[in-house]
Design a protein around this motif. Structure first.
Motif, PDB file in Angstrom:
ATOM      1  N   LEU A 147       0.918   1.628  -1.965  1.00 59.04           N
ATOM      2  CA  LEU A 147       0.827   0.368  -2.277  1.00 59.04           C
ATOM      3  C   LEU A 147       2.098  -0.015  -3.193  1.00 59.04           C
ATOM      4  CD1 LEU A 147      -0.395  -2.394  -2.103  1.00 59.04           C
ATOM      5  CD2 LEU A 147      -1.993  -1.864  -3.868  1.00 59.04           C
ATOM      6  N   ASP A 148       2.137   0.870  -4.108  1.00 60.84           N
ATOM      7  CA  ASP A 148       3.324   0.598  -5.321  1.00 60.84           C
ATOM      8  C   ASP A 148       4.552   0.581  -4.626  1.00 60.84           C
ATOM      9  OD1 ASP A 148       4.236  -0.257  -7.686  1.00 60.84           O
ATOM     10  OD2 ASP A 148       4.282   1.834  -8.303  1.00 60.84           O
ATOM     11  N   VAL A 170      -7.636   1.552   6.439  1.00 61.40           N
ATOM     12  CA  VAL A 170      -6.818   1.422   5.218  1.00 61.40           C
ATOM     13  C   VAL A 170      -7.896   1.155   3.975  1.00 61.40           C
ATOM     14  CG1 VAL A 170      -5.328   0.052   4.018  1.00 61.40           C
ATOM     15  CG2 VAL A 170      -4.740   0.564   6.357  1.00 61.40           C
ATOM     16  N   GLU A 226      -8.261   3.293   0.644  1.00 61.15           N
ATOM     17  CA  GLU A 226      -8.052   2.793  -0.984  1.00 61.15           C
ATOM     18  C   GLU A 226      -9.343   3.195  -1.525  1.00 61.15           C
ATOM     19  OE1 GLU A 226      -8.669  -1.539  -0.881  1.00 61.15           O
ATOM     20  OE2 GLU A 226      -7.613  -1.751  -2.916  1.00 61.15           O
ATOM     21  N   TYR A 258       8.153  -8.562  -8.058  1.00 64.47           N
ATOM     22  CA  TYR A 258       7.410  -6.972  -7.942  1.00 64.47           C
ATOM     23  C   TYR A 258       6.217  -6.977  -8.966  1.00 64.47           C
ATOM     24  CZ  TYR A 258       6.619  -2.196  -9.019  1.00 64.47           C
ATOM     25  OH  TYR A 258       6.003  -1.031  -9.248  1.00 64.47           O
ATOM     26  N   PHE A 298      -3.143   6.216  -1.448  1.00 68.72           N
ATOM     27  CA  PHE A 298      -3.289   4.784  -1.293  1.00 68.72           C
ATOM     28  C   PHE A 298      -2.372   4.144  -2.356  1.00 68.72           C
ATOM     29  CE2 PHE A 298      -4.538   0.388  -2.215  1.00 68.72           C
ATOM     30  CZ  PHE A 298      -4.525   0.077  -0.797  1.00 68.72           C
ATOM     31  N   ARG A 343      -5.746  -6.553  -3.336  1.00 70.73           N
ATOM     32  CA  ARG A 343      -4.490  -6.044  -3.775  1.00 70.73           C
ATOM     33  C   ARG A 343      -3.507  -5.969  -2.466  1.00 70.73           C
ATOM     34  NH1 ARG A 343      -4.776  -0.549  -6.670  1.00 70.73           N
ATOM     35  NH2 ARG A 343      -6.160   0.000  -4.957  1.00 70.73           N
ATOM     36  N   TRP A 344      -4.066  -6.174  -1.244  1.00 71.40           N
ATOM     37  CA  TRP A 344      -2.965  -5.929  -0.062  1.00 71.40           C
ATOM     38  C   TRP A 344      -3.559  -6.699   0.971  1.00 71.40           C
ATOM     39  CZ3 TRP A 344      -5.478  -3.496   4.111  1.00 71.40           C
ATOM     40  CH2 TRP A 344      -6.754  -2.868   3.931  1.00 71.40           C
TER      41      TRP A 344
END
Lengths: 550, 204
Positions: free
Chosen positions: B161-162, B135, B139, A374, B157, A386-387
């Motif tokens: 995301l976290d 998305v 963001e 994580y 976002f 980031r994704w």
């Protein structure tokens, strides 16, 4: 019914308080050791990255909890936020028997002689309260040694030319370098630097009745399942209890030190685990509650002679709050460097702690602890998505190929970085909470950039195919390395305690934790906290007249 | 890249209504009844059926599942939904993350309305590339301002995301990372047995 009077109340069973309890109990004083948390248990949270002291997404395994604790943070624009212990801005260390020593990474550094005289080594820095300590490395050396032997430190300084002078070798042999560490050693030597094994509060061989380290990857942030990590909970506190002179009260939250009208501490007011209030009378009080909580307790202890809090007539309690900016660089290796052998940090260099041309101070660099999945999501070069698929690909391609050299940068203290008590917000016991405000001295950024550039140069020498530099923010620093809020000094107008941790004006009130640190070194502070606690305890024991102090 | 959310209907766990299950979770381990209730929940999970929901409505879940699957998409390794990220978030929202309930409720509604305004379809019904583009807008915070208040699009976002990362990479004990999917993807030996790395055969 009043509680029987004791000689000493120690507040906080962490790195400092554990030592004080043991030393004073062995000297024959009756001691009550107060701890707000509980005994740590590995099995409750084992290797859970989301309930780790390092990444407490779902809470801190070793305290404090989100249900009962709060702090207030003053944002740069002046607005305030209430924050929980599991949020970074809370600046948490720990709240359990053993304190931070249960779950820390266990690096066992002695500060260098220059770290105790930063002002005379480097001169004044504008906007800073940079000062010399009122004691020197030579004063503390015997206590560093005592800490290394009573807790247990594995190390070897034979290849560290910058190591401070020491009378005895480490009690245990150093740990071997890991896969990444061996590459660091080769590269740094080619660059003319001086790599050596990191000294660790961790058993490399069986020591003091505890087994050798079994190299869990989940080490930093976690308790040790076999007790190979040397903390106060498995060393000095059991020894304190074995004397028969020390009583440990867990789950007890101290609200106030009662200071009488003549300026003597006479008792502490606290809440037991059931929330009942008590007063424990005593001959003297030692506060070892961490830089944030020690300052809070002093500020919450108002009396006739100290209307702004114990020892705070000159407004220095809570000032000079500091920790460590952490920075360095990352690199991607051609092949795998990951090794399933925790904690992962094995090699360091001290070439950049001092003597950097044109700079004040510096810091130690080391290869890093294993980063769990994580937390690895944030290990990214600038601009990396980031994704999405790119995120996932980075995780699987590079997790075992990341190299990192990182370290704590010695911070330049400033008066406006501070701990106060909030006028409105209270915790579950009705005690006013910490209010944190201010930020780092701008100079820290300059040092950080310097350290990051050095780290990147080494990673390139190691053959990294891609490198990038880390950086830290400009906001308040504290967290696990929190320090500085009850500065020791010779002048009562510009410090909180004298050189023995004795609060100016209150002869039977002492501080024994990192709050005393005038400056915080370019190293993890835990061994210095322990050494200072031995130093303070030695002073108390030698001044003890049986039934009173002085 | 389209996503078919799991059956979004909250099931009536045999003998345990959803409301009862929540109450049982809330009282924790107190009493035998809670133990029975949790066993029933676990048994359902093991059958691979739809999970009980403590917080999200079916509509909210469908939207959030599509959003999270964009953040960590499935390929030869499970994506967010298959790895249990929605189970994780739903469970934590009635636990340690309860302070984010309002953010999810308002943020998902804003996301749904943004999708309807810009594309005339619910977010979960958009084509994959269109979802990806939306998305990105969330963001960056470049969404119709009148549809987002508290939270802002970028704040929503950041939190999702976290939490998606937590659900995907955290310990399976919290409802996500089903079958240690992420650990297997990253080549980490798991479960992390005490002392396993002392034996060469077990080295990751």
């Amino acid at each position: 019914m009043p509680l029987p009077r004791v000689n000493v109340v120690v507040v906080g069973a962490g790195a400092g308080g554990g030592v004080v309890a043991k030393e004073l109990a062995e000297a024959g004083l009756t001691v009550v050791l107060m701890e707000r948390g509980d005994w740590p248990h590995y099995d409750r949270h084992n290797d859970d990255e989301l309930v780790s002291q390092r990444s407490p997404a779902l809470g801190n395994p070793y305290g404090p909890d989100d249900a009962r604790y709060r702090r207030v943070v003053v944002n740069p624009g002046g607005s305030t936020s209430v924050v929980l212990p599991s949020e970074g801005a809370y600046s948490n260390n720990a709240g359990c028997v053993g304190g931070g020593t249960v779950s820390c990474g266990a690096m066992a550094w002695r500060y260098m002689p220059q770290d105790f005289r930063m002002r005379s080594t480097y001169g004044a820095v504008e906007g800073s309260t940079l000062e010399d300590w009122p004691l020197g490395y030579d004063d503390l050396e015997p206590y560093y040694e005592k800490a290394e032997y009573e807790f247990g430190v594995a190390g070897d300084y034979s290849e560290n030319p910058f190591g401070a002078p020491r009378r005895r070798p480490f009690p245990m042999p150093a740990f071997p370098y890991n896969r990444e560490g061996r590459q660091v050693v080769e590269a740094t030597r080619r660059l003319g630097l001086h790599p050596f094994p990191i000294p660790m509060l961790r058993n490399s061989v069986p020591y003091n009745g505890r087994p050798a380290c079994i190299h869990m990857r989940s080490c930093v942030g976690f308790a040790c399942p076999v007790d190979a990590k040397s903390g106060s909970q498995n060393t000095v506190i059991p020894r304190a209890l074995a004397t028969g002179n020390c009583e440990l009260r867990t789950g007890c939250v101290v609200a106030e030190i009662k200071v009488d009208d003549r300026g003597r501490a006479r008792a502490v007011r606290y809440f037991d685990p059931e929330g009942r209030g008590w007063e424990q009378e005593c001959d003297l009080v030692v506060v070892s509650a961490s830089a944030t909580e020690t300052a809070r307790l002093l500020l919450n202890s108002k009396s006739k002679l100290f209307p702004n809090g114990a020892g705070n007539n000159h407004d220095w309690v809570g000032r000079n709050f500091q920790g460590h900016g952490y920075t360095g660089a990352f690199g991607i290796s051609e092949g795998e460097v990951y090794e399933e052998a925790g904690p992962g940090a094995t090699v360091a260099i001290c070439d950049y702690n001092h003597g950097n041309p044109g700079l004040v101070g510096g810091g130690m660099l080391a290869n890093e602890f294993i980063v769990l999945p994580y937390s690895f999501c944030d290990v990214r070069p600038p601009g990396e998505p980031r994704w999405g698929k790119a995120h996932k690909d980075f995780q699987r391609r590079y997790y075992k190929r990341i190299m990192r050299l990182y370290g704590p940068v010695q911070e330049i203290p400033n008066f406006s970085a501070r701990v106060e008590v909030d006028p409105a917000v209270r915790d579950a016991w009705g005690i006013p909470v910490c209010r944190l405000s201010g930020g780092r001295h701008p100079y820290d950024q300059k040092l950080g950039e310097f350290m990051s550039a050095n780290a990147e140069r080494i990673l390139k020498e190691m053959g990294a195919t891609r490198t990038w530099r880390g950086r830290f923010g400009t906001g308040l620093s504290g967290g696990q390395h929190q320090a500085g809020t009850c500065r020791m000094g010779n002048d009562p107008a510009t410090s909180v305690t004298n050189r023995f941790g004795q609060v100016h004006g209150i002869d039977n009130l002492f501080v024994a934790d990192a709050s005393l640190h005038v400056t915080n070194g370019g190293f993890n502070p835990v061994l210095t906290i322990m050494a200072l606690a031995y130093w303070v305890s030695g002073h108390i024991a030698s001044g003890w007249k049986g039934g009173g102090f002085r | 890249m389209g996503v078919q959310p799991q059956d979004p209907t909250p099931p009536a766990t045999p003998g345990v209504s959803r409301r009862t299950a929540i109450r049982m979770i809330a009282v924790g381990s107190a009493g035998v009844a809670a133990g029975v209730g949790l066993t029933a929940v676990v048994a359902r999970r093991d059958r691979g059926a739809a999970r009980p929901r403590f917080f999200f409505s079916p509509r909210e879940e469908a939207t959030l599942a599509a959003f999270c699957e964009q953040l960590i998409p499935g390929d030869d390794v499970p994506g967010a939904v298959e790895a249990g990220v929605i189970d994780f978030i739903d469970l934590q929202l009635v636990g340690p993350h309860s302070r984010f309930q309002g953010l999810y409720r308002a943020g998902i509604l804003s996301l749904q309305n943004t999708s309807l305004r810009l594309h005339g379809l619910p977010f979960e019904d958009l084509d994959g590339p269109v979802q990806t583009e939306l998305v990105s807008r969330v963001e960056k915070g470049s969404c119709p301002a009148d549809l987002w208040g508290d939270p802002s699009a970028s704040a929503f976002f950041g939190v999702v995301l976290d939490h998606t990362r937590q659900g995907f990479y955290g310990s399976p004990r919290h409802g996500g990372n089903r079958g240690y999917a992420s650990y297997r993807m990253m080549g980490l030996a798991y479960p992390n047995l005490i002392g396993q790395n002392r034996y060469p055969a077990e080295r990751g």
